[in-house]
Design a protein around this motif. Sequence first.
Motif, short mmCIF file in Angstrom:
data_model
loop_
_atom_site.label_atom_id
_atom_site.label_comp_id
_atom_site.label_asym_id
_atom_site.label_seq_id
_atom_site.Cartn_x
_atom_site.Cartn_y
_atom_site.Cartn_z
N ARG A 33 19.13 -6.06 -18.50
CA ARG A 33 19.75 -7.20 -18.11
C ARG A 33 21.24 -7.02 -18.39
O ARG A 33 21.74 -8.23 -18.01
N ILE A 50 12.59 -21.07 -6.56
CA ILE A 50 12.80 -19.58 -5.86
C ILE A 50 13.77 -19.47 -4.46
O ILE A 50 13.90 -20.35 -4.05
N GLU A 66 15.56 -16.42 -1.95
CA GLU A 66 15.37 -15.14 -1.54
C GLU A 66 16.72 -14.36 -1.54
O GLU A 66 17.74 -14.47 -1.05
N MET A 67 16.41 -13.27 -2.49
CA MET A 67 17.91 -12.53 -2.59
C MET A 67 18.25 -11.46 -1.47
O MET A 67 19.19 -11.31 -0.97
N LEU A 109 12.40 -10.38 -1.29
CA LEU A 109 12.70 -10.02 -2.92
C LEU A 109 13.34 -11.63 -3.31
O LEU A 109 14.50 -11.96 -2.72
N PHE A 110 12.59 -12.00 -4.35
CA PHE A 110 12.98 -13.38 -4.77
C PHE A 110 13.43 -13.62 -6.13
O PHE A 110 12.96 -12.69 -7.11
N LYS A 111 14.55 -14.28 -6.49
CA LYS A 111 14.94 -14.79 -7.85
C LYS A 111 13.96 -16.09 -8.08
O LYS A 111 14.12 -17.00 -7.41
N SER A 119 13.02 -18.94 -11.07
CA SER A 119 13.72 -19.81 -12.22
C SER A 119 12.37 -20.77 -12.52
O SER A 119 11.86 -21.26 -11.65
N GLY A 125 9.88 -10.27 -16.28
CA GLY A 125 11.30 -10.94 -16.64
C GLY A 125 11.35 -11.48 -17.91
O GLY A 125 10.57 -10.61 -18.78
N CYS A 180 12.59 -14.48 -13.53
CA CYS A 180 12.28 -13.06 -13.26
C CYS A 180 12.53 -12.89 -11.83
O CYS A 180 13.04 -13.88 -11.16
N ASP A 181 12.23 -11.58 -11.21
CA ASP A 181 12.52 -11.33 -10.06
C ASP A 181 11.04 -10.72 -9.45
O ASP A 181 10.28 -10.33 -10.20
N GLN A 193 8.61 -9.40 -5.93
CA GLN A 193 8.60 -9.07 -4.48
C GLN A 193 7.47 -9.48 -3.70
O GLN A 193 6.43 -9.89 -4.50
#
Length: 319
Positions: free
Chosen positions: A90, A257, A259-260, A264-266, A268, A286, A295-296, A298
């Motif tokens: 991190r 969530i 989508e980065m 692939l999602f961030k 919280s 995470g 966490c991230d 997929q």
Amino acid sequence: MKNISEILENVKTVGIGGHIRPDGDCIGSCMALYLYIREYFPDIEADVYLEQPKPVFDYIDRMDEVKTEAEEEEKEYDLFITCDVSALDRLAVAGKYFDTAKKTACIDHHVSNKGFADVNHVRGDVGSACEVLYGLLDADKIDRSIAVPIYTGMAHDTGVFQYSSTTPETMRIAGELMKTGFDFSRIIDESFYQKTYLQNQVMGRVLAESILLQDGKCVVGYLKRREMDFYGVEGKDLEGIVSQLRLTAGVEVAIFIYEMETQLFKVSLRSNGKVDVSRIAVFFGGGGHVRAAGCDMQGSMYDVINNLTAEIEKQLAEE
């Protein structure tokens, strides 16, 4: 450690680094430590590394000295200190300097932190890394310049002193910091609550399209990449959304969530107490705290939501 001076003895160069996508606590703890060393250990050459801190924190002294990228030349610090970093993966920007440092230290408050440095000062029972750092500094040496970033971090990571991590000691420390004379209400308004018109528009859309699951005990908000592109926003523009979702009546867990990149999602997570979201975040690679974690992940958005809610359901069934 009992005092930061213990690890600064015979040290000539120090690097300080925070986590990816730095929040108020990360920036506050890194900058407070940097300012303290610059003021009271002037013979030590200190550098602070932060990943593109938001301009909203520019009221903190010496923010213009922050290094946002690692330099190309090789550099070996006598000591490298991480602040508010729960795991080595991190650490942002300055990972190579941590690896090559003669000695390393970690100052943190994440319960998921297993201790990755030579010296680990981790207090998972404390609401912010800034409060942990305060306990390592000489209180009588904390002037207005140093008090401002410490107060900033404490306010941010305790939800302006309303989360369960807020203790009488937290409030005592905040009171001592306020005695140095800074405008505490302005710090809270401008760095925590204030949003741009565009941020409010995006938050409104997420709230309007959020869904309730598990008999109303879980609320989920989301943004797909194409929606973020439409509004012209990035992850840094989405702070505060999950906290607003958490305030939904009857909800135990809020999920936000975005989508980065494709699949692939961030993620919280916020809890109102019955669910330990740090357990869920750690399960998916995470970390975080009992009531706030991330966490991230997929997969498709539906896969992510289904996997998260399955873990939430397990904990709710344990009651």
